[in-house]
Design a protein around this motif. Structure first.
Motif, PDB file in Angstrom:
ATOM      1  N   VAL A 299       0.707  -1.146   0.170  1.00  0.00           N
ATOM      2  CA  VAL A 299       0.260   0.222   0.049  1.00  0.00           C
ATOM      3  C   VAL A 299       0.956   1.328   0.011  1.00  0.00           C
ATOM      4  O   VAL A 299       1.829   1.369   0.569  1.00  0.00           O
ATOM      5  CB  VAL A 299      -0.948  -0.018   1.401  1.00  0.00           C
ATOM      6  N   THR A 338       3.903  -0.912   3.714  1.00  0.00           N
ATOM      7  CA  THR A 338       2.669  -1.140   4.560  1.00  0.00           C
ATOM      8  C   THR A 338       2.135  -2.357   3.585  1.00  0.00           C
ATOM      9  O   THR A 338       1.761  -2.028   2.251  1.00  0.00           O
ATOM     10  CB  THR A 338       1.804  -0.057   4.642  1.00  0.00           C
ATOM     11  N   ARG A 340      -1.119  -5.078   3.101  1.00  0.00           N
ATOM     12  CA  ARG A 340      -2.477  -5.325   3.059  1.00  0.00           C
ATOM     13  C   ARG A 340      -2.932  -6.596   2.649  1.00  0.00           C
ATOM     14  O   ARG A 340      -2.457  -7.108   1.501  1.00  0.00           O
ATOM     15  CB  ARG A 340      -3.447  -4.189   2.115  1.00  0.00           C
ATOM     16  N   PRO A 342      -6.219  -8.592   1.683  1.00  0.00           N
ATOM     17  CA  PRO A 342      -7.721  -8.470   1.751  1.00  0.00           C
ATOM     18  C   PRO A 342      -8.177  -9.944   1.785  1.00  0.00           C
ATOM     19  O   PRO A 342      -7.640 -10.730   1.466  1.00  0.00           O
ATOM     20  CB  PRO A 342      -7.677  -8.012  -0.104  1.00  0.00           C
ATOM     21  N   HIS A 345      -8.229 -12.068   8.065  1.00  0.00           N
ATOM     22  CA  HIS A 345      -8.449 -11.307   9.262  1.00  0.00           C
ATOM     23  C   HIS A 345      -7.537 -11.874  10.212  1.00  0.00           C
ATOM     24  O   HIS A 345      -7.759 -12.881  10.869  1.00  0.00           O
ATOM     25  CB  HIS A 345      -9.943 -11.467   9.750  1.00  0.00           C
ATOM     26  N   ARG A 365      -3.896  -4.208  11.865  1.00  0.00           N
ATOM     27  CA  ARG A 365      -5.249  -3.660  12.106  1.00  0.00           C
ATOM     28  C   ARG A 365      -6.319  -4.044  11.048  1.00  0.00           C
ATOM     29  O   ARG A 365      -5.803  -4.332   9.933  1.00  0.00           O
ATOM     30  CB  ARG A 365      -5.138  -2.187  12.219  1.00  0.00           C
ATOM     31  N   SER A 366      -7.486  -4.117  11.388  1.00  0.00           N
ATOM     32  CA  SER A 366      -8.408  -4.605  10.493  1.00  0.00           C
ATOM     33  C   SER A 366      -8.787  -3.279   9.470  1.00  0.00           C
ATOM     34  O   SER A 366      -8.606  -2.295   9.872  1.00  0.00           O
ATOM     35  CB  SER A 366      -9.517  -4.863  11.191  1.00  0.00           C
ATOM     36  N   ASP A 367      -8.982  -3.601   8.274  1.00  0.00           N
ATOM     37  CA  ASP A 367      -9.262  -2.433   7.088  1.00  0.00           C
ATOM     38  C   ASP A 367     -10.187  -3.002   6.069  1.00  0.00           C
ATOM     39  O   ASP A 367      -9.631  -3.870   5.349  1.00  0.00           O
ATOM     40  CB  ASP A 367      -7.861  -2.214   6.657  1.00  0.00           C
ATOM     41  N   ASN A 368     -11.386  -2.632   6.044  1.00  0.00           N
ATOM     42  CA  ASN A 368     -12.372  -2.994   4.839  1.00  0.00           C
ATOM     43  C   ASN A 368     -12.333  -4.567   4.699  1.00  0.00           C
ATOM     44  O   ASN A 368     -12.010  -4.989   3.397  1.00  0.00           O
ATOM     45  CB  ASN A 368     -11.945  -2.289   3.625  1.00  0.00           C
ATOM     46  N   THR A 371      -6.658  -7.418   6.399  1.00  0.00           N
ATOM     47  CA  THR A 371      -5.696  -6.944   7.323  1.00  0.00           C
ATOM     48  C   THR A 371      -4.311  -6.113   6.880  1.00  0.00           C
ATOM     49  O   THR A 371      -4.005  -6.312   5.774  1.00  0.00           O
ATOM     50  CB  THR A 371      -5.014  -8.161   7.880  1.00  0.00           C
ATOM     51  N   VAL A 372      -4.151  -5.194   7.711  1.00  0.00           N
ATOM     52  CA  VAL A 372      -3.122  -4.114   7.305  1.00  0.00           C
ATOM     53  C   VAL A 372      -1.960  -4.365   8.384  1.00  0.00           C
ATOM     54  O   VAL A 372      -2.285  -4.360   9.381  1.00  0.00           O
ATOM     55  CB  VAL A 372      -3.559  -2.893   7.260  1.00  0.00           C
ATOM     56  N   PRO A 374       1.282  -2.220   8.734  1.00  0.00           N
ATOM     57  CA  PRO A 374       1.941  -0.840   8.536  1.00  0.00           C
ATOM     58  C   PRO A 374       3.442  -0.856   9.075  1.00  0.00           C
ATOM     59  O   PRO A 374       3.769  -1.482   9.801  1.00  0.00           O
ATOM     60  CB  PRO A 374       1.173   0.063   9.113  1.00  0.00           C
TER      61      PRO A 374
END
Length: 401
Positions: A299, A338, A340, A342, A345, A365-368, A371-372, A374
């Motif tokens: 990302v 970073t 991601r 998709p 979880h 952290r959760s994101d849409n 998991t991200v 960073p």
């Protein structure tokens, strides 16, 4: 026997000729091989009598070591050391002759040791035409592996600049085919070729190295730093693990007057950096296989030379390998990345550094719906992100690396 008792699998190479059966007509007198002669310069078995003798030797070895040795490789770097005359070295006729010797040896081994895994000897460099011509002689159904030594590859992730190619009646080095864009596509093309002869054949990169300083150092030999050697080793193992391609580093120890590639120094038997990175990457990727059903993406402003590989180990854990594919550099400054995932979880994640062996918890952290992870600092060696996706994977032991 000590190696077997220590849990080590042995790949035994059965190779080189026997002057009692066939001699080079144009060889200099190097003296007895056991004393000072060069074993590569023994005449290859090309006559019916010599081929029969070579097959008998291979069968004897496979029978004698049955239960201790499982893997048997037929010859070594036959694109340079299988010939019955120096004048014939590199000729198409010698490629066909190797194919006939391979067929006889493989059949003989399987007759006395059906459980043996028989390997097409590794060529020096990429040589698909060599395999095609040799396998046309009929050995495909009797072998289990094909091997090659990916020398000429500037870094583990890239294809070589030249391939050994059939030109008229000889083999010659020609520019890399346009359709081969990297190491991944090279292995895919290699598999497509050999599966025409046996769909069960696997591919191994069973000898490779990048030089460390010699003893004494010889920059003209291509010496790198010990740190760069360690980085390339970790990348070599990580890349091949994702591809499901067996990988062997040459060598553990070597004393031939110039120490350029071993992971232990010949002067005092102390480990180089590559000795440790081999242990770290082999442990964290033990029984891990590359997967394509899980996606990962960088990302934001990520390095353009970024490699991203997703594995799953025997415990069901996801492992994400991330590194930069530029040539190893001691002064490499890790850059922030970073990641991601998709659809994944993650409850938590752990970072494993394959160069230094460090472990630490990662921020997740959760994101849409995904998991991200960073702020990873990524250099020119593999960083492995071990993802704990809660109920999707089994718990790991606290002492696992």
């Amino acid at each position: 026997t000590e190696s077997v008792n220590s849990g080590i699998d042995i790949l035994m190479t059965l190779d080189y000729g026997n002057n009692l059966y066939q001699k080079l007509p144009d060889s200099s007198d190097f003296g007895p091989t056991w004393h000072r002669g060069h074993p590569f310069m023994q005449c290859a078995p090309t006559t019916p009598e010599a081929v029969h003798g070579f097959a008998n030797y291979c069968a004897f070895m496979a029978k004698h070591f049955r239960g201790r040795v499982k893997y048997f490789e037929i010859w070594n770097e036959e694109n340079g050391w299988f010939f019955d005359s120096w004048a014939n070295n590199g000729k198409i006729d010698m490629v066909k002759a190797y194919g006939r010797a391979l067929l006889a040896a493989a059949k003989a081994i399987k007759e006395v040791n059906p459980d043996a895994i028989v390997c097409f000897g590794g060529t020096a460099g990429s040589a698909p035409d060599f395999y095609r011509i040799a396998l046309d002689e009929g050995a495909g159904p009797y072998i289990d592996l094909v091997a090659f030594h990916p020398y000429g590859h500037p870094v583990p992730e890239k294809a070589p600049t030249h391939f050994l190619t059939a030109v008229d009646d000889k083999m010659d080095w020609k520019p890399c085919p346009a359709e081969i864009t990297d190491y991944d596509s090279e292995i895919a093309a290699f598999r497509d070729l050999v599966h025409k002869y046996n769909p069960k054949l696997n591919v191994w990169a069973n000898e490779m190295n990048w030089f460390a300083p010699g003893e004494p150092a010889k920059p003209e030999m291509g010496d790198l730093s010990e740190l760069t050697q360690a980085k390339h080793l970790a990348r070599f193992f990580s890349t091949n693990a994702w591809l499901g391609c067996g990988a062997i580093w040459w060598s553990l120890y070597n004393s031939n007057g110039i120490q350029e590639w071993a992971v232990i120094r010949s002067t005092d038997l102390t480990p180089r950096a590559a000795y440790y990175s081999a242990g770290y990457v082999s442990t964290v990727l033990d029984d891990a296989k590359g997967v394509t059903d899980v996606s990962v993406e960088a990302v934001g402003d990520a390095p353009k030379d970024l490699a991203l590989k997703v594995y799953r180990n025997g415990r069901g854990e996801l492992l994400v390998g991330v590194w930069r594919t530029s040539f190893g550099d001691d002064s490499c400054k890790p850059l922030p990345v970073t990641l991601r995932l998709p659809g994944t979880h993650a409850v938590s994640a752990e970072l494993v550094d394959t160069l230094y062996g460090y472990k630490q918890a990662a921020v997740v952290r959760s994101d849409n719906g995904g998991t991200v992870v960073p702020g990873l600092l990524v250099g020119d060696w593999p960083l492995i992100v071990r993802v704990n996706a809660g109920k999707q994977v089994r718990a790991r032991k606290s002492d696992d690396i």
